[in-house]
Design a protein around this motif. Sequence first.
Motif, PDB file in Angstrom:
ATOM      1  N   ASN A 168       1.122  -1.353  -0.032  1.00 21.88           N
ATOM      2  CA  ASN A 168       0.345   0.346   0.236  1.00 21.88           C
ATOM      3  C   ASN A 168       1.043   1.536   0.179  1.00 21.88           C
ATOM      4  N   ASP A 169       1.838   1.175   1.428  1.00 23.39           N
ATOM      5  CA  ASP A 169       3.009   2.658   0.896  1.00 23.39           C
ATOM      6  C   ASP A 169       3.090   3.029  -0.467  1.00 23.39           C
ATOM      7  N   GLN A 170       3.808   1.820  -1.022  1.00 26.71           N
ATOM      8  CA  GLN A 170       4.746   1.769  -2.028  1.00 26.71           C
ATOM      9  C   GLN A 170       3.282   2.222  -3.629  1.00 26.71           C
ATOM     10  N   ILE A 171       1.969   1.864  -3.867  1.00 27.19           N
ATOM     11  CA  ILE A 171       1.506   2.641  -4.419  1.00 27.19           C
ATOM     12  C   ILE A 171       1.223   3.758  -4.300  1.00 27.19           C
ATOM     13  N   ALA A 172       1.115   4.651  -3.123  1.00 29.17           N
ATOM     14  CA  ALA A 172       0.408   5.616  -2.469  1.00 29.17           C
ATOM     15  C   ALA A 172       1.826   6.839  -2.546  1.00 29.17           C
ATOM     16  N   GLY A 173       3.417   6.206  -3.045  1.00 30.48           N
ATOM     17  CA  GLY A 173       4.238   7.055  -3.112  1.00 30.48           C
ATOM     18  C   GLY A 173       4.417   7.074  -4.916  1.00 30.48           C
ATOM     19  N   VAL A 174       3.498   6.446  -5.765  1.00 32.13           N
ATOM     20  CA  VAL A 174       4.315   6.512  -6.816  1.00 32.13           C
ATOM     21  C   VAL A 174       3.884   7.705  -7.227  1.00 32.13           C
TER      22      VAL A 174
ATOM     23  N   LYS B  51       5.053   0.721 -17.601  1.00 38.44           N
ATOM     24  CA  LYS B  51       6.667  -0.501 -17.693  1.00 38.44           C
ATOM     25  C   LYS B  51       6.605   0.024 -15.318  1.00 38.44           C
ATOM     26  N   LEU B  52       6.593   0.687 -15.000  1.00 32.23           N
ATOM     27  CA  LEU B  52       6.660   0.437 -13.396  1.00 32.23           C
ATOM     28  C   LEU B  52       5.610  -0.523 -12.975  1.00 32.23           C
ATOM     29  N   ILE B  53       3.537  -0.297 -13.406  1.00 30.63           N
ATOM     30  CA  ILE B  53       2.801  -1.042 -13.277  1.00 30.63           C
ATOM     31  C   ILE B  53       3.513  -2.204 -13.199  1.00 30.63           C
ATOM     32  N   ILE B  54       4.051  -3.121 -15.150  1.00 33.22           N
ATOM     33  CA  ILE B  54       4.841  -4.372 -15.633  1.00 33.22           C
ATOM     34  C   ILE B  54       5.720  -4.275 -14.447  1.00 33.22           C
ATOM     35  N   ARG B  55       6.904  -3.367 -14.461  1.00 31.49           N
ATOM     36  CA  ARG B  55       7.801  -4.477 -13.203  1.00 31.49           C
ATOM     37  C   ARG B  55       7.442  -5.086 -11.802  1.00 31.49           C
ATOM     38  N   GLU B  56       6.262  -3.918 -10.823  1.00 29.63           N
ATOM     39  CA  GLU B  56       6.231  -4.449  -9.593  1.00 29.63           C
ATOM     40  C   GLU B  56       5.041  -4.809 -10.021  1.00 29.63           C
ATOM     41  N   VAL B  57       3.925  -5.002 -10.417  1.00 28.26           N
ATOM     42  CA  VAL B  57       3.140  -5.753 -10.549  1.00 28.26           C
ATOM     43  C   VAL B  57       3.854  -7.656 -10.805  1.00 28.26           C
ATOM     44  N   THR B  58       4.594  -7.729 -11.304  1.00 24.42           N
ATOM     45  CA  THR B  58       5.632  -8.638 -11.569  1.00 24.42           C
ATOM     46  C   THR B  58       6.285  -9.379 -10.085  1.00 24.42           C
ATOM     47  N   ARG B  59       6.652  -8.069 -10.278  1.00 27.92           N
ATOM     48  CA  ARG B  59       7.761  -8.775  -8.208  1.00 27.92           C
ATOM     49  C   ARG B  59       6.429  -9.159  -7.595  1.00 27.92           C
ATOM     50  N   PHE B  60       5.763  -8.316  -6.863  1.00 27.30           N
ATOM     51  CA  PHE B  60       4.658  -8.463  -5.761  1.00 27.30           C
ATOM     52  C   PHE B  60       4.650 -10.277  -6.116  1.00 27.30           C
ATOM     53  N   ARG B  61       3.691 -10.578  -7.983  1.00 19.39           N
ATOM     54  CA  ARG B  61       3.209 -11.723  -8.172  1.00 19.39           C
ATOM     55  C   ARG B  61       4.678 -12.846  -7.649  1.00 19.39           C
TER      56      ARG B  61
ATOM     57  N   ILE C 183     -10.381  -6.547  -1.095  1.00 18.54           N
ATOM     58  CA  ILE C 183      -9.844  -5.857  -2.515  1.00 18.54           C
ATOM     59  C   ILE C 183      -9.930  -4.741  -2.781  1.00 18.54           C
ATOM     60  N   ARG C 184     -10.314  -4.736  -3.842  1.00 16.97           N
ATOM     61  CA  ARG C 184     -10.549  -3.307  -4.451  1.00 16.97           C
ATOM     62  C   ARG C 184     -10.250  -1.959  -3.813  1.00 16.97           C
ATOM     63  N   LYS C 185     -10.021  -1.995  -1.799  1.00 17.98           N
ATOM     64  CA  LYS C 185      -9.561  -0.962  -1.684  1.00 17.98           C
ATOM     65  C   LYS C 185      -8.496  -0.796  -2.039  1.00 17.98           C
ATOM     66  N   HIS C 186      -7.272  -1.685  -1.848  1.00 13.92           N
ATOM     67  CA  HIS C 186      -6.193  -1.686  -2.034  1.00 13.92           C
ATOM     68  C   HIS C 186      -5.575  -1.385  -3.412  1.00 13.92           C
ATOM     69  N   VAL C 187      -5.992  -2.284  -4.399  1.00 17.05           N
ATOM     70  CA  VAL C 187      -5.267  -2.633  -5.323  1.00 17.05           C
ATOM     71  C   VAL C 187      -5.944  -1.490  -6.114  1.00 17.05           C
ATOM     72  N   MET C 188      -6.923  -0.925  -5.886  1.00 17.27           N
ATOM     73  CA  MET C 188      -7.866  -0.237  -7.399  1.00 17.27           C
ATOM     74  C   MET C 188      -7.059   0.597  -7.848  1.00 17.27           C
ATOM     75  N   PRO C 189      -6.059   1.248  -6.348  1.00 19.86           N
ATOM     76  CA  PRO C 189      -5.353   2.922  -7.191  1.00 19.86           C
ATOM     77  C   PRO C 189      -4.002   2.491  -7.690  1.00 19.86           C
ATOM     78  N   MET C 190      -3.535   0.988  -7.803  1.00 19.00           N
ATOM     79  CA  MET C 190      -2.664   1.147  -8.476  1.00 19.00           C
ATOM     80  C   MET C 190      -3.368   0.910 -10.154  1.00 19.00           C
ATOM     81  N   TRP C 191      -4.677   0.018 -10.229  1.00 19.86           N
ATOM     82  CA  TRP C 191      -5.094   0.744 -11.511  1.00 19.86           C
ATOM     83  C   TRP C 191      -5.828   1.143 -12.403  1.00 19.86           C
TER      84      TRP C 191
END
Length: 196
Positions: free
Chosen positions: A65-71, A82-92, A116-124
């Motif tokens: 959550n903190d990492q997403i908020a800091g983008v 590219k950031l989304i691709i990299r970070e989602v893949t790292r998290f997976r 789940i949406r509360k945490h994931v939707m900011p990234m999407w």
Amino acid sequence: MTTGDADIKVRILLAAKKLFAQYGFERTTVRQICEEAGANVALVSYHFGGKENMFGALFEQFFPNDQIAGVDPSLSPAEGVKLIIREVTRFRYSDRQLINIIQQEIIMNTDRIKKIRKHVMPMWKLLRHWLKEGEEQGMFHFRSLDTALMSVVGTLLFHRHTEYWAILLEEEHPSLETTIEDLTAFIMGGLHFKEQ
């Protein structure tokens, strides 16, 4: 909360994450979680107020959550995607259990997807923002923003590491960096990315 309380709370959450990923939320009991964690059943009520709240606590504890908020949303569209691709893949790669839980809940369309949406939707939402901005700037080319968004999301989240697909796959599991490179090339190609 004392250090001992924090330790047992994390042990309970780790046990819940493991068992929810393996058996699903509905088929996992509080007793099983506590046996896995080596904890008293009463501690679930004490720390979380029940199994449903424990589910939400998984995302407070283990989701970035903190990492997403800091983008920085003002990144260029190409760098943002590219950031989304990299970070989602790292998290997976780093937390397959939480990914399994997310996928199970989405497939089952449970009420827990609200948590789940509360945490994931900011990234999407960031991804959508960058796709739209990139298309407006002529960097990306696609007919439908919704289709482009869901294609990128599907590519990033589709669960390739299951036995179901094993009979079709010839390569060993690629490294994290190789996967990031391959997904970036595939997605950017699909967006008809044009360097400005």
